[in-house]
Write a protein that holds these residues in place. Structure first.
Motif, short mmCIF file in Angstrom:
data_model
loop_
_atom_site.label_atom_id
_atom_site.label_comp_id
_atom_site.label_asym_id
_atom_site.label_seq_id
_atom_site.Cartn_x
_atom_site.Cartn_y
_atom_site.Cartn_z
N LYS A 70 81.05 11.79 37.50
CA LYS A 70 81.22 11.70 38.95
C LYS A 70 82.71 11.74 39.32
O LYS A 70 83.11 12.47 40.23
CB LYS A 70 80.58 10.41 39.47
CG LYS A 70 80.66 10.26 40.96
CD LYS A 70 79.98 8.98 41.43
CE LYS A 70 80.12 8.82 42.92
NZ LYS A 70 79.53 7.58 43.39
N LEU A 71 83.53 10.97 38.60
CA LEU A 71 84.97 10.98 38.89
C LEU A 71 85.59 12.33 38.53
O LEU A 71 86.49 12.81 39.23
CB LEU A 71 85.68 9.86 38.13
CG LEU A 71 85.40 8.45 38.61
CD1 LEU A 71 86.10 7.43 37.71
CD2 LEU A 71 85.86 8.27 40.04
N GLU A 95 93.56 19.94 42.16
CA GLU A 95 94.72 19.58 41.35
C GLU A 95 94.28 19.40 39.90
O GLU A 95 93.11 19.21 39.61
CB GLU A 95 95.34 18.28 41.86
CG GLU A 95 95.93 18.39 43.25
CD GLU A 95 96.64 17.12 43.67
OE1 GLU A 95 97.13 16.40 42.79
OE2 GLU A 95 96.67 16.85 44.86
N SER A 96 95.26 19.41 39.02
CA SER A 96 94.93 19.20 37.61
C SER A 96 94.56 17.74 37.39
O SER A 96 94.95 16.86 38.16
CB SER A 96 96.13 19.55 36.73
OG SER A 96 97.18 18.63 36.92
N ALA A 97 93.83 17.48 36.33
CA ALA A 97 93.47 16.11 35.98
C ALA A 97 94.72 15.30 35.71
O ALA A 97 94.84 14.14 36.15
CB ALA A 97 92.55 16.10 34.76
N ASN A 98 95.69 15.89 35.04
CA ASN A 98 96.94 15.20 34.73
C ASN A 98 97.65 14.77 36.02
O ASN A 98 98.10 13.63 36.15
CB ASN A 98 97.85 16.10 33.90
CG ASN A 98 99.00 15.36 33.30
OD1 ASN A 98 98.79 14.45 32.52
ND2 ASN A 98 100.20 15.75 33.66
N SER A 99 97.74 15.66 36.98
CA SER A 99 98.40 15.36 38.24
C SER A 99 97.68 14.24 38.99
O SER A 99 98.32 13.32 39.52
CB SER A 99 98.45 16.62 39.11
OG SER A 99 98.95 16.32 40.39
N THR A 100 96.36 14.30 39.02
CA THR A 100 95.57 13.28 39.71
C THR A 100 95.74 11.92 39.05
O THR A 100 95.93 10.90 39.73
CB THR A 100 94.08 13.67 39.71
OG1 THR A 100 93.95 14.96 40.32
CG2 THR A 100 93.24 12.68 40.48
N ILE A 101 95.72 11.87 37.73
CA ILE A 101 95.87 10.61 37.01
C ILE A 101 97.27 10.04 37.22
O ILE A 101 97.43 8.83 37.45
CB ILE A 101 95.55 10.82 35.51
CG1 ILE A 101 94.05 11.11 35.35
CG2 ILE A 101 95.96 9.60 34.69
CD1 ILE A 101 93.66 11.61 33.98
N LEU A 102 98.29 10.89 37.17
CA LEU A 102 99.66 10.40 37.40
C LEU A 102 99.82 9.82 38.79
O LEU A 102 100.44 8.76 38.98
CB LEU A 102 100.67 11.53 37.18
CG LEU A 102 100.89 11.93 35.72
CD1 LEU A 102 101.80 13.15 35.66
CD2 LEU A 102 101.49 10.79 34.93
#
Length: 60
Positions: A32-33, A42-49
């Motif tokens: 879901k997330l 956006e990229s997963a990396n960008s979202t997590i940062l």
């Protein structure tokens, strides 16, 4: 017989410096997330940062 590498010594040193400055983490993300992250474009990396920055800004 000498072994040749496709990556130059200079490039290997640059990679090592980069890895010393930046830490790597692996994490599991529920479907879901993941779908919500993909929907942002956006990229997963960008979202997590961004999430980590927001979390720690709120803590201080």
């Amino acid at each position: 017989m000498t072994k040749t590498h496709k990556t130059s010594e200079a490039q290997l040193r640059a990679i090592k410096r980069y890895e010393e400055k930046n830490k790597r983490i692996n994490c599991r993300i529920p479907e879901k997330l993941w779908a919500q992250m993909e929907a942002t474009g956006e990229s997963a990396n960008s979202t997590i940062l961004k999430a980590l920055e927001l979390y720690f800004d709120q803590k201080s």
